[in-house]
Design an enzyme around this catalytic site. Structure first.
Site: not given
Ligand code: ATP
Ligand code: MG
Length: 438
Positions: A60, A62, A138
């Site tokens: 996705d 963001d 994170d």
């Molecule tokens: P994917 O969507 O492929 O699982 P992602 O890195 O995009 O990976 P998401 O859960 O969509 O993960 O979250 C988007 C972003 O928000 C992350 O890349 C991170 O920077 C931040 N993020 C999400 N959850 C947390 C958390 N629990 N603590 C700190 N930062 C977070």
């Molecule tokens: Mg994501």
């Protein structure tokens, strides 16, 4: 405190990086352009940037911006504000949803967040700059920002270096960051599993000591994490890493207690392997099947070893199933419809192996909406080394592949087999907790 964030980011101009707008979804691009046109800052961040830089397809996209959620809502027709922990804007374009978050302040800057025993329970104070927003990310590789105003990449935490070196590194002091949000331990492991990266020693080191903090996380949130860990094509690696860091025990304590049994371990290793393989072959996977397998070893432990008079086998199984599901829900909340599917798969194990069946019953079982899942589950058990079900798997496989005459042969074999078993039909009540030593 180990501070990885540089006040002045490394700005990588467009000619020096390979992040192209062509790799981005049209919806995300539209959202970024609209925000920029309206005079706001707008960046793509997280998995959308990380995965494209690695040549992978992002799950996705963001977006972060200095526009407040209400201001975002004012810009897009199909926008909904949602928020449990944070208020976020979901912009829907065609069939895609783009998540738009407003910059957040670091939780202890300007009286930002609400903390409980080191854990952030609310951090809804908006920040004014992308520099502040980095603190709520994170991992260094998740804190790369693609700036729509000039197509450059902003790197505040040496994320690019870690990305190309294959390192999972938490931003800031790992212990504190895990205490703020223990789910980050699962995320660390998940991204290591997904990307095949190595966890930096300082990032890995506190996990076994702090894994108990997951007990403070709502089980519904852990369910979402379990799906991401096990249904994204890297379940084998997730399972290995979770076990290595003692996190599996926090999520599935009753299963974990069975893993010293070779058949139980083989069953879980098989199901995670098969899940990855199916995803790799674009075949559908269901969380119910996976969870039915994850909880099968502790469920089997609850069942009696020997048949005992005056108890109906199906009722015994249901009682045990409800018991184990109830216990498991304290850790990972399994939605009702999925729990129902799990129970159906478990009950089918009885019907596929034990019931006396005439011709009609065998055919009607084929029409059971979960027959395929039940049959696949039986194969899984046989492959894991449950030798007692091998004959049944062979019988059903031949039955499914039979023509009219071989089908009659198989049915007559079955009735002989069932006569032999008639006397075994009554089962003892579920074992008590004391008997299980829990
Ligand atoms: P994917 O969507 O492929 O699982 P992602 O890195 O995009 O990976 P998401 O859960 O969509 O993960 O979250 C988007 C972003 O928000 C992350 O890349 C991170 O920077 C931040 N993020 C999400 N959850 C947390 C958390 N629990 N603590 C700190 N930062 C977070
Ligand atoms: Mg994501």
């Amino acid at each position: 405190m180990q501070d990885l964030i540089n006040n002045t980011p490394t700005r990588i101009p467009r000619p020096e990086h390979n992040f192209s707008r062509q790799n981005m979804s049209q919806a995300a691009l539209h959202v970024l352009y609209q925000l920029h046109k309206a005079g706001y800052q707008a960046f793509l961040v997280g998995g959308g940037v990380r995965d494209v830089l690695l040549g992978r397809a992002p799950k996705d996209f963001d977006v972060v911006t200095n526009a407040l959620p209400e201001q975002v809502k004012g810009l897009f027709r199909n926008c909904r504000l949602i928020g449990r922990r944070f208020v976020l804007a979901h912009v829907r374009l065609n069939k895609e949803i783009v998540e738009v978050a407003t910059f957040r302040a670091h939780h202890n800057k300007g009286g930002g967040g609400v903390m409980e025993e080191g854990r952030i329970v609310r951090d809804n104070v908006y920040g004014s700059s992308v520099l502040e927003d980095v603190w709520r990310r994170d991992l260094t590789i998740n804190a790369l920002y693609y700036d729509i105003s000039d197509f450059s990449l902003l790197d505040y935490a040496n994320g690019i270096a870690d990305l190309y070196a294959g390192i999972i590194r938490l931003i800031g002091e790992p212990k504190l960051r895990y205490q703020e949000d223990p789910v980050r331990m699962l995320r660390t492991v998940r991204f290591a599993a997904k990307l095949g990266f190595t966890i930096a020693p300082q990032t890995a080191e506190p996990i076994p000591d702090l894994c108990g903090l997951l007990a403070n996380i709502p089980p519904a949130r852990l369910f979402e994490e379990v799906l991401k860990l096990f249904l994204s094509g890297h379940a084998v690696q997730s399972f290995m890493q979770l076990r290595h860091y003692h996190l599996f025990k926090q999520l599935f304590p009753y299963t974990d207690a069975c893993l010293d049994e070779p058949i139980a371990l083989a069953l879980i290793e098989r199901v995670v392997h098969d899940t990855d393989e199916r995803i790799g072959n674009n075949k559908p996977v269901t969380s119910g099947f996976l969870l039915a397998a994850l909880l099968w070893p502790p469920l089997s432990r609850l069942l009696p070893d020997k048949p005992v008079k005056n108890f109906n086998q199906q009722e015994v199984l249901l009682e045990a199933a409800q018991h184990i599901l109830l216990k498991q829900q304290e850790h990972v909340a399994i939605p009702r419809r999925i729990a129902v599917l799990m129970q159906e798969i478990w009950l089918l194990q009885l019907r596929l192996t034990r019931q006396r069946r005439g011709k009609k019953k065998n055919f009607s079982l084929l029409k059971h909406p979960r027959f395929r899942a039940g049959y696949d589950f039986l194969i899984l058990r046989a492959n894991a080394g449950e030798d007692q079900v091998i004959n049944e798997v062979d019988w059903w496989t031949s039955f499914l592949n039979s023509n009219e005459s071989s089908c009659e042969d198989l049915l007559s074999q079955r009735s002989v087999l069932n006569k032999k078993r008639k006397h075994q039909r009554k089962y003892k009540k579920v074992k008590t907790e004391e008997e299980l030593g829990n």
